[in-house]
Design a protein around this motif. Structure first.
Motif, PDB file in Angstrom:
ATOM      1  N   ASP A  44     -10.006  -9.991  12.895  1.00  0.00           N
ATOM      2  CA  ASP A  44      -9.341 -10.147  11.865  1.00  0.00           C
ATOM      3  C   ASP A  44     -10.095  -9.718  10.460  1.00  0.00           C
ATOM      4  N   GLY A  45     -11.331  -9.244  10.537  1.00  0.00           N
ATOM      5  CA  GLY A  45     -11.977  -8.765   9.412  1.00  0.00           C
ATOM      6  C   GLY A  45     -12.011  -7.253   9.426  1.00  0.00           C
ATOM      7  N   LEU A  46     -11.569  -6.616  10.579  1.00  0.00           N
ATOM      8  CA  LEU A  46     -11.132  -5.183  10.528  1.00  0.00           C
ATOM      9  C   LEU A  46     -10.226  -4.580   9.521  1.00  0.00           C
ATOM     10  N   ARG A  47     -10.703  -3.277   8.645  1.00  0.00           N
ATOM     11  CA  ARG A  47      -9.904  -3.004   7.658  1.00  0.00           C
ATOM     12  C   ARG A  47      -8.717  -1.854   8.599  1.00  0.00           C
ATOM     13  N   ILE A  48      -7.612  -2.036   8.371  1.00  0.00           N
ATOM     14  CA  ILE A  48      -6.907  -1.076   9.154  1.00  0.00           C
ATOM     15  C   ILE A  48      -5.936  -0.509   7.949  1.00  0.00           C
ATOM     16  N   ILE A  49      -5.893   0.618   7.521  1.00  0.00           N
ATOM     17  CA  ILE A  49      -5.044   1.089   6.504  1.00  0.00           C
ATOM     18  C   ILE A  49      -3.977   2.311   6.939  1.00  0.00           C
ATOM     19  N   TYR A  50      -3.012   2.462   6.259  1.00  0.00           N
ATOM     20  CA  TYR A  50      -1.874   3.380   6.562  1.00  0.00           C
ATOM     21  C   TYR A  50      -2.093   4.395   5.654  1.00  0.00           C
ATOM     22  N   GLY A  51      -1.889   5.614   6.345  1.00  0.00           N
ATOM     23  CA  GLY A  51      -2.213   7.035   5.447  1.00  0.00           C
ATOM     24  C   GLY A  51      -0.910   7.924   5.656  1.00  0.00           C
ATOM     25  N   GLY A  52       0.177   7.342   6.205  1.00  0.00           N
ATOM     26  CA  GLY A  52       1.445   8.366   6.273  1.00  0.00           C
ATOM     27  C   GLY A  52       2.460   8.512   5.118  1.00  0.00           C
ATOM     28  N   SER A  53       2.174   9.327   4.155  1.00  0.00           N
ATOM     29  CA  SER A  53       3.151   9.599   3.128  1.00  0.00           C
ATOM     30  C   SER A  53       3.326   8.367   2.260  1.00  0.00           C
ATOM     31  N   VAL A  54       2.210   7.593   1.897  1.00  0.00           N
ATOM     32  CA  VAL A  54       2.297   6.560   0.948  1.00  0.00           C
ATOM     33  C   VAL A  54       2.782   7.217  -0.282  1.00  0.00           C
ATOM     34  N   LYS A  55       3.735   6.299  -1.009  1.00  0.00           N
ATOM     35  CA  LYS A  55       4.492   6.606  -2.106  1.00  0.00           C
ATOM     36  C   LYS A  55       4.767   5.509  -2.840  1.00  0.00           C
ATOM     37  N   GLU A  56       4.881   5.682  -4.290  1.00  0.00           N
ATOM     38  CA  GLU A  56       5.392   4.624  -5.168  1.00  0.00           C
ATOM     39  C   GLU A  56       6.489   3.739  -4.441  1.00  0.00           C
ATOM     40  N   ALA A  57       7.466   4.420  -3.983  1.00  0.00           N
ATOM     41  CA  ALA A  57       8.896   3.936  -3.338  1.00  0.00           C
ATOM     42  C   ALA A  57       8.648   3.043  -2.173  1.00  0.00           C
ATOM     43  N   ASN A  58       7.411   3.417  -1.208  1.00  0.00           N
ATOM     44  CA  ASN A  58       7.447   2.798  -0.025  1.00  0.00           C
ATOM     45  C   ASN A  58       6.116   1.944  -0.263  1.00  0.00           C
ATOM     46  N   ALA A  59       5.286   1.871  -1.034  1.00  0.00           N
ATOM     47  CA  ALA A  59       4.044   0.968  -0.892  1.00  0.00           C
ATOM     48  C   ALA A  59       4.170  -0.571  -0.922  1.00  0.00           C
ATOM     49  N   ALA A  60       5.101  -1.009  -1.814  1.00  0.00           N
ATOM     50  CA  ALA A  60       5.284  -2.474  -1.580  1.00  0.00           C
ATOM     51  C   ALA A  60       5.622  -3.017  -0.141  1.00  0.00           C
ATOM     52  N   ASP A  61       6.672  -2.211   0.407  1.00  0.00           N
ATOM     53  CA  ASP A  61       7.223  -2.654   1.685  1.00  0.00           C
ATOM     54  C   ASP A  61       5.936  -2.422   2.790  1.00  0.00           C
ATOM     55  N   ILE A  62       5.170  -1.472   2.763  1.00  0.00           N
ATOM     56  CA  ILE A  62       4.309  -1.200   3.731  1.00  0.00           C
ATOM     57  C   ILE A  62       2.907  -2.169   3.388  1.00  0.00           C
ATOM     58  N   ILE A  63       2.506  -2.480   2.240  1.00  0.00           N
ATOM     59  CA  ILE A  63       1.548  -3.333   2.112  1.00  0.00           C
ATOM     60  C   ILE A  63       1.649  -4.972   2.388  1.00  0.00           C
ATOM     61  N   ALA A  64       3.177  -5.071   2.458  1.00  0.00           N
ATOM     62  CA  ALA A  64       3.582  -6.419   3.036  1.00  0.00           C
ATOM     63  C   ALA A  64       3.319  -6.790   4.230  1.00  0.00           C
ATOM     64  N   LEU A  65       3.060  -5.622   5.068  1.00  0.00           N
ATOM     65  CA  LEU A  65       3.074  -5.678   6.524  1.00  0.00           C
ATOM     66  C   LEU A  65       1.722  -6.646   6.962  1.00  0.00           C
ATOM     67  N   PRO A  66       1.864  -7.603   7.925  1.00  0.00           N
ATOM     68  CA  PRO A  66       0.793  -8.385   8.067  1.00  0.00           C
ATOM     69  C   PRO A  66      -0.524  -7.762   8.686  1.00  0.00           C
ATOM     70  N   ASP A  67      -0.306  -6.574   9.338  1.00  0.00           N
ATOM     71  CA  ASP A  67      -1.792  -5.879   9.781  1.00  0.00           C
ATOM     72  C   ASP A  67      -2.170  -4.784   8.782  1.00  0.00           C
ATOM     73  N   VAL A  68      -1.421  -4.358   7.737  1.00  0.00           N
ATOM     74  CA  VAL A  68      -1.782  -3.348   6.895  1.00  0.00           C
ATOM     75  C   VAL A  68      -2.730  -3.726   5.856  1.00  0.00           C
ATOM     76  N   ASP A  69      -3.920  -3.464   5.785  1.00  0.00           N
ATOM     77  CA  ASP A  69      -5.024  -3.846   4.751  1.00  0.00           C
ATOM     78  C   ASP A  69      -5.135  -2.845   3.576  1.00  0.00           C
ATOM     79  N   GLY A  70      -4.385  -1.813   3.487  1.00  0.00           N
ATOM     80  CA  GLY A  70      -4.299  -1.066   2.328  1.00  0.00           C
ATOM     81  C   GLY A  70      -4.038   0.575   2.741  1.00  0.00           C
ATOM     82  N   PHE A  71      -4.323   1.448   1.916  1.00  0.00           N
ATOM     83  CA  PHE A  71      -3.575   2.810   2.104  1.00  0.00           C
ATOM     84  C   PHE A  71      -4.822   3.929   1.941  1.00  0.00           C
ATOM     85  N   LEU A  72      -4.268   4.876   2.792  1.00  0.00           N
ATOM     86  CA  LEU A  72      -5.212   6.216   2.464  1.00  0.00           C
ATOM     87  C   LEU A  72      -4.109   7.001   1.926  1.00  0.00           C
ATOM     88  N   VAL A  73      -4.417   7.285   0.604  1.00  0.00           N
ATOM     89  CA  VAL A  73      -3.144   8.135  -0.223  1.00  0.00           C
ATOM     90  C   VAL A  73      -3.685   9.494  -0.319  1.00  0.00           C
TER      91      VAL A  73
END
Length: 98
Positions: free
Chosen positions: A52-81
């Protein structure tokens, strides 16, 4: 195994190998499936509190257009931009998260 304090220092970043340098992001369901699997692995390795405390971030082509959809996912804790961090849109990506 790792101690709780060692687990606290870990951040897992996921980017699909096919997305590297392409400007294409994985579909939200693909992102969530991988992040969920990583969290399940962490629960098996260290317990549910660790997972539960582990930070799992997504880094595959995060953009302004997709950031809101991706961060809303339950297991995404942030981005590697990547390259988007060099553009004015980066501020909007950050605003999506905070």
């Amino acid at each position: 195994g790792l101690s709780a304090s060692q687990w606290e220092r870990i951040v897992v970043a996921y980017e699909p190998v096919w997305a590297i340098g392409t400007g294409q992001a994985a579909a939200p369901d693909q992102i969530e499936a991988v992040h969920s699997a990583v969290r399940e692995w962490a629960a098996e390795a260290g317990g549910q509190a660790i997972a539960d405390g582990l930070r799992i971030i997504y880094g595959g082509s995060v953009k302004e257009a997709n950031a809101a959809d991706i961060i809303a996912l339950p297991d995404v804790d942030g981005f590697l931009v990547g390259s988007a961090s060099l553009t004015p849109a980066f501020a909007n990506i950050v605003s999506t998260v905070v």
